[in-house]
Write a protein that holds these residues in place. Structure first.
Motif, PDB file in Angstrom:
ATOM      1  N   TYR A 107       0.867  -1.353  -0.009  1.00  0.00           N
ATOM      2  CA  TYR A 107      -0.045  -0.071   0.143  1.00  0.00           C
ATOM      3  C   TYR A 107       0.915   1.269   0.040  1.00  0.00           C
ATOM      4  CZ  TYR A 107      -3.254  -3.284   1.857  1.00  0.00           C
ATOM      5  OH  TYR A 107      -3.843  -4.622   2.002  1.00  0.00           O
ATOM      6  N   THR A 108       0.296   2.411  -0.236  1.00  0.00           N
ATOM      7  CA  THR A 108       0.690   3.676  -0.176  1.00  0.00           C
ATOM      8  C   THR A 108       0.087   4.380   0.625  1.00  0.00           C
ATOM      9  OG1 THR A 108       0.014   4.558  -2.369  1.00  0.00           O
ATOM     10  CG2 THR A 108       2.076   3.523  -2.411  1.00  0.00           C
ATOM     11  N   ALA A 117      -1.183  -0.281  -4.002  1.00  0.00           N
ATOM     12  CA  ALA A 117       0.031   0.210  -4.725  1.00  0.00           C
ATOM     13  C   ALA A 117      -0.041   0.069  -6.292  1.00  0.00           C
ATOM     14  CB  ALA A 117       1.380  -0.701  -4.175  1.00  0.00           C
ATOM     15  N   ASN A 118      -1.025  -0.769  -6.645  1.00  0.00           N
ATOM     16  CA  ASN A 118      -1.191  -0.558  -8.135  1.00  0.00           C
ATOM     17  C   ASN A 118      -2.446  -0.006  -8.664  1.00  0.00           C
ATOM     18  OD1 ASN A 118      -2.895  -2.786  -7.062  1.00  0.00           O
ATOM     19  ND2 ASN A 118      -2.530  -3.898  -8.776  1.00  0.00           N
ATOM     20  N   LEU A 141       9.047  -0.995  -7.265  1.00  0.00           N
ATOM     21  CA  LEU A 141       8.744   0.000  -6.433  1.00  0.00           C
ATOM     22  C   LEU A 141       9.420   1.460  -7.128  1.00  0.00           C
ATOM     23  CD1 LEU A 141       9.585  -1.154  -2.601  1.00  0.00           C
ATOM     24  CD2 LEU A 141       7.285  -1.079  -4.241  1.00  0.00           C
ATOM     25  N   THR A 145       8.985   7.033  -3.198  1.00  0.00           N
ATOM     26  CA  THR A 145       7.770   6.642  -2.566  1.00  0.00           C
ATOM     27  C   THR A 145       7.814   5.748  -1.163  1.00  0.00           C
ATOM     28  OG1 THR A 145       6.814   6.784  -4.664  1.00  0.00           O
ATOM     29  CG2 THR A 145       5.564   5.564  -3.244  1.00  0.00           C
ATOM     30  N   TYR A 147       6.198   2.935   0.688  1.00  0.00           N
ATOM     31  CA  TYR A 147       5.512   1.569   0.863  1.00  0.00           C
ATOM     32  C   TYR A 147       5.153   0.973   2.030  1.00  0.00           C
ATOM     33  CZ  TYR A 147       6.010   2.558  -4.346  1.00  0.00           C
ATOM     34  OH  TYR A 147       6.279   2.762  -5.526  1.00  0.00           O
TER      35      TYR A 147
END
Length: 584
Positions: A107-108, A117-118, A141, A145, A147
């Motif tokens: 996740y972000t 994340a996608n 990645l 960023t 993650y």
């Protein structure tokens, strides 16, 4: 072996259930508030472990773990890690446990609700692609960023976690004309975002992106191909020729190792040039891990005990086409009724564990299924001739996940053998097929030296008891250092090490990791250069059970986590083992 627990106190026995409940209440009252299960330190996102040194390994008991408000409720227990790469990299996450059925999420964001994340909104993986209770996760990645990695499960247990990052190989083989030679093996991470399809390129089930590899074996060989990646929908194919139009041999989009994994095995003919396509049906496939290896097939000259092929080198690997190996000798002790058998002879250099991995594949792959399962078996014997004394016999097919039954099977065994004793290894299958074997751990004792103390009594004993959950020991070395003045500088060189090795110092039955994370107080400057471990150890510290001043003693154990204890592919490493635990 998985243990099954049958509860004594059940709903069907109210008397016993009441007794158990009362006993539990008494226990909790006596123990007080501190009796609650320990909560993992990284149970909450705010307390996620920030990973900066790779590979990062840890075993976590999730018994006291919880879910936070707004956290995805597709599990009952979770804990967190955070990674912020400085360059674009490929992320690898392993999570394994026999009972906890772990799943991996990426996740972000800075707080709940987080963002997958996608782009397609689904980065939560429970592929079980290392077996029924294990996960292997690959994702690209972006530099700068942050993650968040979530390890979750529906059930309680200890989960073995490994997090690693890998460099991304530039895409130079988008077109067939630029196909990359396989050589002895390929293991790389490639971003397919800019890959294309050529006008004459064979299209397999709406493939959108592809890249090419090529091989021209000098002798008949066994080919293994596997790809893991972000979005699944993988496609891979084998063709004859190096220019269009190609002749298709086999093409797959079965995702037969889980929804994000693909693999196959084929035989290659000497002198023939092959082109290998690796790609995806996704328009945004992201990063793929590609592993391709070519193993020469040896002549089947060892189908009788008298002609058993001697195993030399550590690790040792071999592959054969066992067609014609069906004649059972008089008084031969068969293992699980497998009649297509051939033999090896092994004399270990010292007492200790030896790993034997067998992979067998049906020659008649047709429309993503086989006519009959190969069902390989592994038998180990001692003696001078038939009938031999059986030491070990299994046909568990425990190397591959259940989906692999369509394509073949495998067996992995760790067996304590006696140094100087000759063992005969019988490899059998239910039908004819390609069979590969890898043997490791039988070689010479590691070498130990010191720049400031005297090293004596070097040996390779059996692995001490009490190893950490999920850790697979590969080699133990024990020695004595004398003439120590405060500290000793130690150097240990192993014949081979697993990929992403983990090394422990065992003192008075306590296992303390010294590499890649030094979790001792008595060892400093621990470093690994190739297969050589160096460190400085303090006399009479937590890493020295010998109370004599000036003398240090205790074993050092090298190994890796389950499903990641294989060496990388190169000339000297096990071919089968290199792809072993995650082949299908």
């Amino acid at each position: 072996m998985k243990q099954v627990f049958t509860p004594l106190f059940s709903v069907g026995n109210p008397v016993l259930s009441t007794v158990f409940t009362l006993a539990l209440m008494v226990f909790l009252l006596a123990a007080g508030p501190g009796a609650a299960w320990a909560v993992p330190a990284n149970d909450n996102l705010a307390n996620a472990v920030t990973v900066t040194a790779f590979p990062y390994t840890e075993t976590v008991d999730n018994t006291g773990a919880t879910l936070e408000a707004d956290e995805s409720n597709n599990a009952n227990y979770s804990f967190w890690y955070t990674v912020t790469p400085t360059t674009d990299v490929a992320l690898e996450v392993w999570a394994a446990n026999d009972a906890a059925d772990p799943r991996v999420g990426l996740y972000t964001g800075s707080a709940f609700p987080l963002t997958f994340a996608n782009d397609d909104g689904d980065a939560e993986s429970n592929l079980d692609n290392l077996g029924t209770q294990s996960e292997y996760f690959v994702w690209g990645l972006s530099a700068g960023t942050t993650y968040h990695i979530r390890i979750a499960s529906y059930t309680q247990g200890t989960i073995n976690v490994e997090i690693n990052v890998q460099a991304i190989t530039p895409l130079t083989n988008d077109n067939l004309a630029n196909a990359k030679p396989v050589g002895n093996g390929i293991d790389e991470f490639v971003n397919l975002a800019n890959a294309t399809l050529e006008d004459e390129e064979p299209v397999v089930n709406s493939i959108q992106k592809s890249m090419w590899y090529t091989a021209t074996p000098a002798v008949d060989s066994m080919l293994m191909v596997i790809e893991d990646g972000e979005h699944g929908d993988h496609v891979t194919g084998l063709y004859e020729g190096r220019t269009y139009p190609l002749t298709e041999i086999v093409a797959f989009d079965a995702d037969n190792r889980g929804s994000d994994s693909e693999g196959y095995v084929q035989m290659l003919t000497a002198g023939t040039t092959y082109s290998i396509k690796v790609g995806s049906r996704s328009e945004d496939p992201g990063v793929l891990r590609v592993r391709i290896a070519v193993m020469p097939l040896e002549d089947l000259t060892n189908n009788d005990l008298a002609d058993a092929r001697g195993i030399a080198g550590d690790p040792y690997s071999s592959a054969v086409d066992n067609t014609g190996a069906g004649q059972v000798e008089a008084d031969e002790v068969m293992c699980e009724g497998s009649e297509y058998a051939f033999w090896y002879a092994l004399t270990p250099a010292q007492d200790g564990p030896v790993d034997i991995i067998v992979a067998a594949f049906n020659q008649e792959v047709e429309a993503r299924k086989v006519v009959q399962n190969v069902n390989p078996s592994l038998g180990i014997y001692t003696g001078q001739g038939h009938p031999l004394s059986q030491v070990y016999c299994q046909d568990l097919n425990n190397l591959f996940s259940s989906d692999a039954a369509r394509y073949g099977g495998g067996e992995i065994a760790r067996i304590e053998l006696t140094g100087g004793t000759t063992y005969y290894i019988r490899i059998g299958t239910a039908i004819e097929g390609f069979v590969g074997i890898c043997v490791s751990g039988h070689g010479d004792t590691p070498t130990v030296s010191s720049s400031d103390s005297t090293i004596t009594n070097v040996s390779a004993p059996a692995t001490p008891d009490g190893r950490p959950s999920g850790f697979i020991p590969r080699k133990t070395v024990e020695f004595t250092a004398t003439g120590v003045t405060g500290t000793a500088n130690i150097s240990i060189t192993f014949a081979s090490l697993p990929k992403n090795p983990i090394l422990y110092k065992v003192t008075d039955g306590v296992w303390r990791q010294i590499y890649p994370s030094n979790k001792t107080t008595g060892i400093t400057n621990a470093a690994l250069n190739g297969t050589t471990l160096t460190y400085t150890i303090a006399d009479n510290s937590d890493c020295d059970s010998d109370n004599t001043v000036g003398r240090i003693q205790d074993p050092v154990v090298a190994g890796g986590l389950e499903d990641e204890s294989a060496p990388p592919i190169d000339d000297d490493d096990c071919f089968i083992q290199a792809l072993g635990g995650r082949l299908f």
